[in-house]
Design an enzyme around this catalytic site. Sequence first.
Site: not given
Length: 340
Positions: A45, A122, A221, A295
């Site tokens: 990330d 999650g 995402e 990401h």
Amino acid sequence: MVRTLSRFLAIGALALSMGVSAKGAESDAPVLNDRLSGALAPTHDPVIIREGDTYYVFNTVGRYIGIKTSKDLVHWEEAGSVFAELPEWATRAVPGTEGIWAPDIQRVNGEYRLYYSVSTFGSNRSAIGLATAKTLDPTSKDYGWSDKGLVVQSTHADDFNAIDPNLVIDEKGGQWLSLGSFWTGIKLFAVNPETGKVDAGTRPVSIARRPAPAGAPAPVEAPFILTHGGWYYLLVSYDYCCKGVNSTYYTVMGRSRDVTGPYLGKDGSKLMEGGGSILLRADLEEKERFRGPGHVGAFTDTDGTTYLVYHAYDREANGAPTLRIAPLTWDADGWPVAHD
């Protein structure tokens, strides 16, 4: 023909800036990723920024936000972490959390603002926090991070997941925070420019989603909004990260004249309907070593070159998440091309 020539000239200019000839730019020139060295893994990330003569990459590592530095964008060194412990507010907001994820770094109003995610894997009981610093240079007398606490959060009653933040400033100076992972996709919140936070009662705008049958996963995402040429480019990751060499992550883009959308791919497909155009992928034979590229973060250097930073999983290092950096050029229609 015009588009092909434009692309060749753009790549040639990039190649010349890296010390190679335009003649060999397509086939012989080593891309930046081929020259990276040093502390490349683990990196997850990542986001990138420059202060003075030093580049800084902030990333998810261990329990806290790790820092890597470079003087030349090629050789990277570990440079500690932002936090020494979890902020007290975070453990109250998200019981059971054990780490800080997915940072974003921007310079705003004379300070560096680092947004970060707090969650458990999650779950959408999640929160985004903010830390600020006057400088990124640890040798400066002014160095030090100040945690400002909660920016925005989600609970099990919400239809979104408050992780993976990215701050963007629109053409009028308005500030916006994009965020999201799975659930009903990517949201955009207006940000109070004085506090860097989302004011109570602010409603999100939906800007990307992958529709799926009830109960099925809808993997989208890690948003990042890049501005160029009067357009806002929304970059998101589709499919699955965090599975090593079995990760299926890839990066999709859409653009809009308005920061709130709608974001469309090259073919007019809507990101709100799971569309968009591919920017990064790993299904080509020559890219089989580095799997699941995604990401992404972006940064425009002082010479005008925009770099895309991301992680991918290295098949030659047991699937370690590894730092990758790709210069961007822009095609004749104004779409970014990643030289990865």
